[in-house]
Design an enzyme around this catalytic site. Structure first.
Site, PDB file in Angstrom:
ATOM      1  N   ASP A   1     -58.630 -21.439   8.475  1.00  0.00           N
ATOM      2  CA  ASP A   1     -57.494 -21.823   7.637  1.00  0.00           C
ATOM      3  C   ASP A   1     -57.269 -20.816   6.515  1.00  0.00           C
ATOM      4  O   ASP A   1     -58.212 -20.211   6.001  1.00  0.00           O
ATOM      5  CB  ASP A   1     -57.765 -23.214   7.050  1.00  0.00           C
ATOM      6  CG  ASP A   1     -56.633 -23.722   6.194  1.00  0.00           C
ATOM      7  OD1 ASP A   1     -55.505 -23.821   6.696  1.00  0.00           O
ATOM      8  OD2 ASP A   1     -56.878 -24.006   4.994  1.00  0.00           O
TER       9      ASP A   1
ATOM     10  N   GLU B   1     -55.084 -18.608  10.889  1.00  0.00           N
ATOM     11  CA  GLU B   1     -53.854 -19.167  10.320  1.00  0.00           C
ATOM     12  C   GLU B   1     -53.514 -18.276   9.132  1.00  0.00           C
ATOM     13  O   GLU B   1     -54.086 -18.400   8.053  1.00  0.00           O
ATOM     14  CB  GLU B   1     -54.072 -20.622   9.885  1.00  0.00           C
ATOM     15  CG  GLU B   1     -52.805 -21.336   9.426  1.00  0.00           C
ATOM     16  CD  GLU B   1     -52.547 -21.207   7.928  1.00  0.00           C
ATOM     17  OE1 GLU B   1     -51.367 -21.130   7.531  1.00  0.00           O
ATOM     18  OE2 GLU B   1     -53.523 -21.184   7.163  1.00  0.00           O
TER      19      GLU B   1
END
Length: 608
Positions: free
Chosen positions: A300, A343
């Site tokens: 993330d 991401e």
């Protein structure tokens, strides 16, 4: 820990620190018990306190076994699920109770204790799946992203357990044609509204849904059904609860001690330049591959790793970049079949290139494609001609990285609206555009990711406190979107031109790229003798006959049309095979229609 292993840990080179630190069941001198090991260099007078010693700070004092700050004690006769913490005097001279950073299990919030759990000896049944898996570069990959707690609550309104989830989830995702499930972070996090992105227990699976063996069982059963598992992991920041990692031994053991200590989310940011922190996080990521058989790890907020606070103006965080290169390099050496996924919203070059020139990821989320696409679909068709390049720009940079095309949870929360809400037009037009959008995602090169509930065409945003709106499936307009996803998944998996060589520019060509007046797009994808043509009408205009250029003369058949009545359309489709003439096929083009054609029989001119 042997000197070499401890040295690796302190030098930021360890990916298996969990095998030593934490609480491990073992037998010493014929006596079964648990050995506790803690790394807290500035702590002193360290004890293990728990329900097994009435939380006495005197009963089980730990021994300092290394000048680097490693403490250890063996306590006989302990059992699974018993609660514990570490009690010690920190660098400020204050006595504190802290969780075990390496605990394999935790109390359910609002409880704050670590809990004992013997994670060894689970009986796996997925060896065939693991032997066959790879990083999916030339395989179809349609990912179903999900939040474990809110996918389906049982009739009592409580969270489904991991095993209960398996009973419902596996037949659903296999029946819908998805290839992978991606779980939003399933590490221990006190605040449900953080969705797992602000964790306290990085080695502890979320106890809201069960124990580690139950999570292993869920993954094992997914593997037996042929479904891969990706786990989302947030190495940028952690929850700022005082009983957890914050100021752990009275120093900033895990976090920055400067102006970057507080993250943009109000949590604390890991100092990824510290070697023990690198070992802690790399080992946690490897832990989910080794112990939970994860097939991929999605990292993330990579832009917040590359740049301080994710802002390019703050400069490049070289220590954090070294961490991510080291992580990807070590993971690929240890597990050459496991995917590492970024991401990343930045324009940093070479995210999916080798660590010699890039960051070493296998895939990168194409957030630029996602933003441009959704902005385009929200436009009034009258104005789309002025933003025509929003749908063509992605292919100008597509070959710079290995991209995934995400419509993720981030796009259906915080007032952004659902995918259906983002579409322009009235009720019927929104559904027609949504069908077009999903067909465009499946036609465009790149792996596919959709958040749970996208397939319902819901008007209501996702809420982590509620189940998905399964009741929508009783309404034809919404159920037709599920039907669309199902069929596109099956078509995607059945046609190699949609997934083989997608990062090779030889397999893609625009057929209609600059018709901004009609706002019609068309491209072809071809590989291994298969030729597909994708056509998209971005306006409500209907055409009885619209010419689409083709590269090969022959007969084309329509294998998909978003305007069919089974998807909620007006049934303006091309039923009969279409022969090309002078380099064109003439098609019926529905209002907001999206269609896929296959070259069925190529015309070969006779030899003279």
């Amino acid at each position: 820990m042997a000197f070499g292993l401890l040295y690796d840990y302190l030098m930021g080179q360890s990916i298996d620190a969990y095998t030593y630190f934490g609480a491990h069941f073992e037998k010493r001198n014929g006596v079964e018990g648990v050995v506790f090991r803690l790394y807290a260099p500035m702590a002193s007078d360290v004890s293990v306190v728990g329900d097994f010693n009435d939380w006495s700070v005197y009963a089980h004092k730990m021994n300092k076994i290394d000048d680097c700050g490693v403490y250890e004690i063996f306590i006989p006769g302990l059992q699974n699920y018993q609660s514990y913490k570490y009690h010690f005097r920190n660098a400020k001279g204050v006595y504190v109770d802290k969780i075990d950073p390496y605990a394999f299990f935790s109390e359910v919030a609002p409880g704050t204790c670590s809990r004992l759990f013997d994670i060894e000896n689970f009986k796996w049944h997925d060896s065939k799946f693991l032997k066959a898996r790879d990083r999916n570069f030339d395989k179809p990959m349609s990912i179903y992203e999900m939040h474990a707690g809110s996918w389906l609550k049982n009739h009592e309104g409580r969270f489904s357990s991991y095993e209960e989830l398996a009973d419902e989830l596996i037949p659903y995702v296999t029946g819908m044609g998805y290839t992978h499930v991606e779980f939003m972070p399933i590490m221990m996090h006190p605040f449900l509204g953080s969705w797992g992105y602000q964790a306290t227990g990085f080695y502890s699976c979320d106890p809201r849904y069960g124990n580690p063996f139950q999570l292993m069982s869920l993954i094992d059963r997914l593997h037996k059904a042929g479904i891969g598992v990706i786990i989302d992991f947030a190495p940028v920041h952690f929850a700022n609860d005082s009983w957890a990692l914050k100021d752990y031994d009275g120093t900033h053991l895990f976090e920055y001690g400067n102006k970057y200590r507080i993250s943009p989310w109000g949590s604390l940011q890991f100092d990824l330049g510290k070697d023990p922190v690198r070992s802690f996080l790399m080992s946690a990521i490897n832990f989910y591959v080794e112990k939970y058989h994860a097939d991929g790890i999605r990292i993330d907020a990579v832009s917040n790793i590359i740049f301080y606070n994710g802002d390019k103006r703050n400069g490049t965080n070289e220590g954090a970049i070294e961490f991510i290169k080291r992580l990807n390099g070590k993971m690929h050496i240890a597990h050459d079949s496991v995917m590492m996924i970024a991401e990343d919203s930045s324009d940093y070059p070479g995210v999916t290139k080798g660590t010699d020139i890039g960051l070493g990821f296998d895939y990168k989320w194409d957030l630029g494609w996602m933003n441009d696409t959704l902005k385009y679909y929200a436009l009034d068709p009258i104005y789309k001609k002025y933003d025509h390049n929003k749908l063509t720009f992605s292919m100008a940079y597509f070959y710079s990285d290995n991209f995934m095309l995400p419509f993720s949870h981030d796009e259906v929360v915080h007032g952004k609206g659902t995918l259906l809400n983002k579409m322009w037009g009235d009720y019927y037009q929104k559904f027609a555009l949504l069908r077009n959008l999903i067909t465009y995602q499946f036609g465009h090169p790149g792996k596919k990711l959709n958040f749970m509930g996208n397939e319902f065409g819901s008007f209501d945003e996702w809420n982590e406190n509620k189940s998905l709106p399964w009741e929508l499936k009783q309404f034809p307009a919404h159920n037709s979107i599920s039907h669309l996803y199902h069929d596109l998944n099956l078509i995607y998996r059945a046609h190699p031109a949609m997934y083989i060589g997608e990062h090779n520019p030889e397999t893609f060509k625009w057929l209609i790229v600059d018709n901004n007046i009609d706002s019609v797009f068309a491209f072809t994808r071809r590989v291994n003798g298969e030729t597909l043509i994708f056509v998209y009408n971005m306006t409500p205009n209907f055409y009885e006959g619209f010419g689409i250029p083709v590269e090969k003369e022959g007969t084309y058949v329509e294998i998909f049309n978003s305007d069919k009545d089974v998807y909620g359309g007006a049934n303006q489709y091309n039923g009969a095979p279409l022969g090309s003439y002078a380099g064109y096929i003439t098609i019926k083009l529905a209002s907001f229609g999206a269609m896929i054609f296959k070259l069925d029989k190529e015309y070969i001119p006779p030899k003279e």
